[in-house]
Motif scaffolding. Structure first.
Motif, PDB file in Angstrom:
ATOM      1  N   ASP A  47     -98.468  23.856  58.378  1.00 34.72           N
ATOM      2  CA  ASP A  47     -99.751  24.342  57.889  1.00 34.72           C
ATOM      3  C   ASP A  47    -100.899  23.787  58.737  1.00 34.72           C
ATOM      4  OD1 ASP A  47    -101.469  25.752  56.142  1.00 34.72           O
ATOM      5  OD2 ASP A  47    -101.692  23.984  54.849  1.00 34.72           O
ATOM      6  N   LEU A  48    -100.838  22.499  59.039  1.00 36.14           N
ATOM      7  CA  LEU A  48    -101.871  21.883  59.880  1.00 36.14           C
ATOM      8  C   LEU A  48    -101.857  22.464  61.289  1.00 36.14           C
ATOM      9  CD1 LEU A  48    -101.784  18.085  58.985  1.00 36.14           C
ATOM     10  CD2 LEU A  48    -103.730  19.626  58.771  1.00 36.14           C
ATOM     11  N   MET A  49    -100.669  22.667  61.841  1.00 31.75           N
ATOM     12  CA  MET A  49    -100.579  23.239  63.183  1.00 31.75           C
ATOM     13  C   MET A  49    -101.120  24.667  63.216  1.00 31.75           C
ATOM     14  SD  MET A  49     -99.657  20.836  65.093  1.00 31.75           S
ATOM     15  CE  MET A  49     -99.493  21.786  66.587  1.00 31.75           C
ATOM     16  N   ASP A  50    -100.855  25.452  62.166  1.00 33.53           N
ATOM     17  CA  ASP A  50    -101.412  26.800  62.078  1.00 33.53           C
ATOM     18  C   ASP A  50    -102.935  26.746  62.034  1.00 33.53           C
ATOM     19  OD1 ASP A  50     -98.932  27.992  62.106  1.00 33.53           O
ATOM     20  OD2 ASP A  50     -98.847  28.294  59.930  1.00 33.53           O
ATOM     21  N   TYR A  51    -103.475  25.825  61.258  1.00 36.40           N
ATOM     22  CA  TYR A  51    -104.929  25.652  61.152  1.00 36.40           C
ATOM     23  C   TYR A  51    -105.528  25.324  62.522  1.00 36.40           C
ATOM     24  CZ  TYR A  51    -109.387  23.599  59.729  1.00 36.40           C
ATOM     25  OH  TYR A  51    -110.722  23.309  59.606  1.00 36.40           O
ATOM     26  N   LEU A  52    -104.911  24.374  63.222  1.00 38.13           N
ATOM     27  CA  LEU A  52    -105.401  23.991  64.545  1.00 38.13           C
ATOM     28  C   LEU A  52    -105.291  25.153  65.535  1.00 38.13           C
ATOM     29  CD1 LEU A  52    -103.828  20.424  64.716  1.00 38.13           C
ATOM     30  CD2 LEU A  52    -106.276  20.962  64.537  1.00 38.13           C
ATOM     31  N   TYR A  53    -104.207  25.899  65.453  1.00 42.70           N
ATOM     32  CA  TYR A  53    -103.997  27.045  66.347  1.00 42.70           C
ATOM     33  C   TYR A  53    -105.078  28.107  66.132  1.00 42.70           C
ATOM     34  CZ  TYR A  53    -101.792  31.075  68.539  1.00 42.70           C
ATOM     35  OH  TYR A  53    -101.547  32.184  69.315  1.00 42.70           O
ATOM     36  N   ARG A  54    -105.379  28.394  64.863  1.00 34.78           N
ATOM     37  CA  ARG A  54    -106.413  29.403  64.562  1.00 34.78           C
ATOM     38  C   ARG A  54    -107.780  28.994  65.084  1.00 34.78           C
ATOM     39  NH1 ARG A  54    -105.286  30.040  58.381  1.00 34.78           N
ATOM     40  NH2 ARG A  54    -105.163  27.891  58.845  1.00 34.78           N
ATOM     41  N   LEU A  55    -108.037  27.681  65.162  1.00 31.75           N
ATOM     42  CA  LEU A  55    -109.314  27.194  65.682  1.00 31.75           C
ATOM     43  C   LEU A  55    -109.263  26.922  67.185  1.00 31.75           C
ATOM     44  CD1 LEU A  55    -110.362  24.741  62.848  1.00 31.75           C
ATOM     45  CD2 LEU A  55    -111.175  27.055  63.249  1.00 31.75           C
ATOM     46  N   ASN A  56    -108.112  27.232  67.795  1.00 29.47           N
ATOM     47  CA  ASN A  56    -107.904  27.028  69.226  1.00 29.47           C
ATOM     48  C   ASN A  56    -108.081  25.554  69.616  1.00 29.47           C
ATOM     49  OD1 ASN A  56    -107.125  27.990  71.750  1.00 29.47           O
ATOM     50  ND2 ASN A  56    -109.256  28.234  72.411  1.00 29.47           N
ATOM     51  N   ILE A  57    -107.628  24.659  68.749  1.00 27.94           N
ATOM     52  CA  ILE A  57    -107.676  23.221  69.017  1.00 27.94           C
ATOM     53  C   ILE A  57    -106.276  22.788  69.440  1.00 27.94           C
ATOM     54  CG2 ILE A  57    -108.030  20.927  68.023  1.00 27.94           C
ATOM     55  CD1 ILE A  57    -110.012  22.242  66.063  1.00 27.94           C
ATOM     56  N   LYS A  58    -106.165  22.339  70.685  1.00 27.63           N
ATOM     57  CA  LYS A  58    -104.854  21.986  71.224  1.00 27.63           C
ATOM     58  C   LYS A  58    -104.721  20.498  71.524  1.00 27.63           C
ATOM     59  CE  LYS A  58    -104.388  26.527  73.140  1.00 27.63           C
ATOM     60  NZ  LYS A  58    -105.069  27.391  74.032  1.00 27.63           N
ATOM     61  N   THR A  59    -105.744  19.713  71.170  1.00 28.58           N
ATOM     62  CA  THR A  59    -105.760  18.304  71.554  1.00 28.58           C
ATOM     63  C   THR A  59    -105.353  17.351  70.442  1.00 28.58           C
ATOM     64  OG1 THR A  59    -108.111  18.218  70.988  1.00 28.58           O
ATOM     65  CG2 THR A  59    -107.548  18.672  73.297  1.00 28.58           C
ATOM     66  N   VAL A  60    -105.039  17.860  69.256  1.00 24.58           N
ATOM     67  CA  VAL A  60    -104.683  16.989  68.139  1.00 24.58           C
ATOM     68  C   VAL A  60    -103.169  16.884  68.037  1.00 24.58           C
ATOM     69  CG1 VAL A  60    -104.807  16.668  65.642  1.00 24.58           C
ATOM     70  CG2 VAL A  60    -106.808  17.488  66.879  1.00 24.58           C
ATOM     71  N   ASP A  61    -102.681  15.662  68.036  1.00 25.23           N
ATOM     72  CA  ASP A  61    -101.253  15.373  67.951  1.00 25.23           C
ATOM     73  C   ASP A  61    -100.957  14.822  66.557  1.00 25.23           C
ATOM     74  OD1 ASP A  61     -98.655  14.425  68.140  1.00 25.23           O
ATOM     75  OD2 ASP A  61     -98.992  13.337  70.021  1.00 25.23           O
ATOM     76  N   ILE A  62    -100.173  15.551  65.761  1.00 27.06           N
ATOM     77  CA  ILE A  62     -99.864  15.092  64.394  1.00 27.06           C
ATOM     78  C   ILE A  62     -98.442  14.540  64.286  1.00 27.06           C
ATOM     79  CG2 ILE A  62    -101.553  16.625  63.321  1.00 27.06           C
ATOM     80  CD1 ILE A  62     -99.227  18.448  62.501  1.00 27.06           C
ATOM     81  N   THR A  63     -97.906  14.085  65.414  1.00 30.31           N
ATOM     82  CA  THR A  63     -96.562  13.521  65.434  1.00 30.31           C
ATOM     83  C   THR A  63     -96.423  12.362  64.453  1.00 30.31           C
ATOM     84  OG1 THR A  63     -96.387  14.104  67.764  1.00 30.31           O
ATOM     85  CG2 THR A  63     -94.793  12.503  66.918  1.00 30.31           C
ATOM     86  N   ASN A  64     -97.417  11.472  64.442  1.00 30.37           N
ATOM     87  CA  ASN A  64     -97.416  10.327  63.530  1.00 30.37           C
ATOM     88  C   ASN A  64     -98.866   9.857  63.357  1.00 30.37           C
ATOM     89  OD1 ASN A  64     -98.062   8.493  65.704  1.00 30.37           O
ATOM     90  ND2 ASN A  64     -95.900   8.567  66.280  1.00 30.37           N
ATOM     91  N   ALA A  65     -99.065   8.867  62.508  1.00 31.55           N
ATOM     92  CA  ALA A  65    -100.418   8.403  62.184  1.00 31.55           C
ATOM     93  C   ALA A  65    -101.147   7.839  63.399  1.00 31.55           C
ATOM     94  CB  ALA A  65    -100.364   7.353  61.076  1.00 31.55           C
ATOM     95  N   VAL A  66    -100.442   7.122  64.256  1.00 28.48           N
ATOM     96  CA  VAL A  66    -101.073   6.534  65.432  1.00 28.48           C
ATOM     97  C   VAL A  66    -101.580   7.632  66.360  1.00 28.48           C
ATOM     98  CG1 VAL A  66    -100.666   5.119  67.488  1.00 28.48           C
ATOM     99  CG2 VAL A  66     -99.707   4.411  65.293  1.00 28.48           C
TER     100      VAL A  66
END
Length: 107
Positions: free
Chosen positions: A36-55
């Protein structure tokens, strides 16, 4: 100051009475929430956020504009699992298990 006080209290308790310490923690996102978060980022054309882990998530938030960060943080909060309180077992203490996912704090 409230977060600093909470972190200081947790560190104090872990040092003085680890077997009696209760910590508040968020677990990692479910795969569905990550999608869901990746879809949200994709729709906003944001490719720089890494949600692999908290760090990685916290490191990559710096790449967002203030406007992007504000919207993403609202979405992120909606996807976080409810915090749980865990009793620390000093014989089996693993720092990663007691990380506050939302804030990327240990303890």
């Amino acid at each position: 100051f409230m977060l600093l006080a909470n972190v200081s209290a947790a560190e104090f308790l872990m040092q003085r009475c680890p077997n009696l310490t209760v910590l508040r923690a968020h677990s990692d996102f479910s795969e569905a929430k990550k999608d869901d978060l990746m879809d949200y980022l994709y729709r906003l054309n944001i490719k720089t956020v890494d949600i692999t882990n908290a760090v990685m998530l916290n490191r990559s938030l710096g790449s967002l504009t203030d406007h992007q960060r504000e919207g993403f943080q609202r979405k992120l909060l909606a996807c976080l699992s409810q915090a749980t309180y865990v009793a620390v077992d000093e014989d089996a203490y693993y720092e990663e298990e007691y990380r506050h996912y939302g804030l990327n704090f240990n303890q």
